[in-house]
Design a protein around this motif. Sequence first.
Motif, PDB file in Angstrom:
ATOM      1  N   LEU A   5       0.833  -1.191   0.000  1.00 46.48           N
ATOM      2  CA  LEU A   5       0.000   0.000   0.000  1.00 46.48           C
ATOM      3  C   LEU A   5       0.874   1.250   0.000  1.00 46.48           C
ATOM      4  N   PHE A   6       0.341   2.329  -0.518  1.00 47.63           N
ATOM      5  CA  PHE A   6       1.077   3.592  -0.546  1.00 47.63           C
ATOM      6  C   PHE A   6       1.070   4.231   0.834  1.00 47.63           C
ATOM      7  N   THR A   7       2.121   4.952   1.121  1.00 44.33           N
ATOM      8  CA  THR A   7       2.229   5.694   2.377  1.00 44.33           C
ATOM      9  C   THR A   7       1.874   7.155   2.109  1.00 44.33           C
ATOM     10  N   PRO A   8       1.620   7.917   3.161  1.00 42.39           N
ATOM     11  CA  PRO A   8       1.386   9.349   2.948  1.00 42.39           C
ATOM     12  C   PRO A   8       2.566  10.022   2.231  1.00 42.39           C
ATOM     13  N   MET A   9       3.780   9.593   2.516  1.00 44.33           N
ATOM     14  CA  MET A   9       4.951  10.178   1.852  1.00 44.33           C
ATOM     15  C   MET A   9       4.968   9.838   0.364  1.00 44.33           C
ATOM     16  N   GLN A  30      -4.362  14.373   7.472  1.00 45.80           N
ATOM     17  CA  GLN A  30      -5.469  13.855   6.665  1.00 45.80           C
ATOM     18  C   GLN A  30      -4.993  12.700   5.781  1.00 45.80           C
ATOM     19  N   LEU A  31      -3.792  12.836   5.191  1.00 42.94           N
ATOM     20  CA  LEU A  31      -3.236  11.745   4.376  1.00 42.94           C
ATOM     21  C   LEU A  31      -2.982  10.505   5.224  1.00 42.94           C
ATOM     22  N   VAL A  32      -2.504  10.698   6.440  1.00 45.68           N
ATOM     23  CA  VAL A  32      -2.292   9.564   7.345  1.00 45.68           C
ATOM     24  C   VAL A  32      -3.620   8.868   7.612  1.00 45.68           C
ATOM     25  N   ASP A  33      -4.668   9.645   7.876  1.00 51.09           N
ATOM     26  CA  ASP A  33      -5.996   9.066   8.117  1.00 51.09           C
ATOM     27  C   ASP A  33      -6.481   8.273   6.904  1.00 51.09           C
ATOM     28  N   ILE A  34      -6.292   8.828   5.709  1.00 52.60           N
ATOM     29  CA  ILE A  34      -6.715   8.143   4.480  1.00 52.60           C
ATOM     30  C   ILE A  34      -5.945   6.835   4.328  1.00 52.60           C
ATOM     31  N   CYS A  35      -4.630   6.891   4.477  1.00 48.79           N
ATOM     32  CA  CYS A  35      -3.801   5.688   4.307  1.00 48.79           C
ATOM     33  C   CYS A  35      -4.094   4.648   5.381  1.00 48.79           C
ATOM     34  N   GLU A  36      -4.323   5.091   6.621  1.00 41.77           N
ATOM     35  CA  GLU A  36      -4.656   4.146   7.688  1.00 41.77           C
ATOM     36  C   GLU A  36      -6.001   3.466   7.443  1.00 41.77           C
ATOM     37  N   ALA A  37      -6.977   4.229   6.942  1.00 46.02           N
ATOM     38  CA  ALA A  37      -8.286   3.642   6.640  1.00 46.02           C
ATOM     39  C   ALA A  37      -8.152   2.576   5.548  1.00 46.02           C
ATOM     40  N   ALA A  79      -4.902  12.327  -7.149  1.00 40.69           N
ATOM     41  CA  ALA A  79      -5.678  11.124  -6.845  1.00 40.69           C
ATOM     42  C   ALA A  79      -5.700  10.177  -8.041  1.00 40.69           C
ATOM     43  N   PHE A  80      -5.917  10.733  -9.222  1.00 41.30           N
ATOM     44  CA  PHE A  80      -5.951   9.915 -10.432  1.00 41.30           C
ATOM     45  C   PHE A  80      -4.580   9.291 -10.692  1.00 41.30           C
ATOM     46  N   ALA A  81      -3.536  10.064 -10.501  1.00 36.07           N
ATOM     47  CA  ALA A  81      -2.173   9.546 -10.698  1.00 36.07           C
ATOM     48  C   ALA A  81      -1.875   8.424  -9.713  1.00 36.07           C
ATOM     49  N   VAL A  82      -2.240   8.598  -8.449  1.00 35.54           N
ATOM     50  CA  VAL A  82      -1.991   7.567  -7.432  1.00 35.54           C
ATOM     51  C   VAL A  82      -2.777   6.304  -7.762  1.00 35.54           C
ATOM     52  N   CYS A  83      -4.022   6.469  -8.166  1.00 39.06           N
ATOM     53  CA  CYS A  83      -4.864   5.337  -8.540  1.00 39.06           C
ATOM     54  C   CYS A  83      -4.212   4.529  -9.665  1.00 39.06           C
ATOM     55  N   LEU A  84      -3.773   5.221 -10.707  1.00 38.64           N
ATOM     56  CA  LEU A  84      -3.187   4.527 -11.849  1.00 38.64           C
ATOM     57  C   LEU A  84      -1.799   3.974 -11.532  1.00 38.64           C
ATOM     58  N   LEU A  85      -1.029   4.677 -10.718  1.00 42.05           N
ATOM     59  CA  LEU A  85       0.280   4.160 -10.303  1.00 42.05           C
ATOM     60  C   LEU A  85       0.129   2.894  -9.463  1.00 42.05           C
TER      61      LEU A  85
END
Length: 184
Positions: A5-9, A30-37, A79-85
Amino acid sequence: MIIRLFTPMDIIKVHNAMHPETIHQPNFAQLVDICEAIDRKYGDYSVNLDSTYSIAAEYGVRLAHLHWTEDINRASETAFAVCLLFLNQYGIPMKGNDQILFNVMRDGWTTVDKFAPRLMLEYANTIINDSVEPLTAGEALEMTKRSIQSTIRLRPLTRGLPSLRKHFTVSGSKGVQWDNFVND
C-alpha cells in the motif's frame, strides 16, 4: 502476493512531482488518516484482480473527495495519478488520458464499488481494442488476472509525472500513456 500500500509520503511525492509550483501544503494528518483507513480495510488482502482494482479505486475516490489539500483540483489530479500508479505497480498499465474516467472518479456520487468495476472495464476495453483476435470482456479480464505480478519496484515512482502534468489537468487530458510507467 502481499499488497504494497502507498504511504502518505508516497502520495506527497506524487503530488509534489505533479505540482512543483504548489503553494498549498498537503494536510499530512489527513493523508495519514486516508492511508490508515485503506490499510485497515485492505491490509490483510492478497493481490488478485478484485483487490487490486478495489484498492486503486479506494485511493482515487478518497483522495479526490477528501480535502487533504486546499487546492481540490490538484488533489484530484494527484488522486488519479496515485490510482493509476497503484495499478501499474502490479503490471496493469492504464492510460492516463481518459478524461471520462477521471471525471467519474471526481463525481460526488462515485463510490469505490462503482469506480473499481469501471476501472476494470476500461482496462478490459483497452485489451480488447489492442488485440488482433476478437475477445470478450471476460477473456480480457482473465488475461488481466494472469498478468498481475508481484509489486514492481517503485524507485521511479515520480518519474515522468512532470511530463504527465503538461498533458493531464482537471480541464482535460490528452495524449498521455501510463504504459510501463513504473517499469522504466
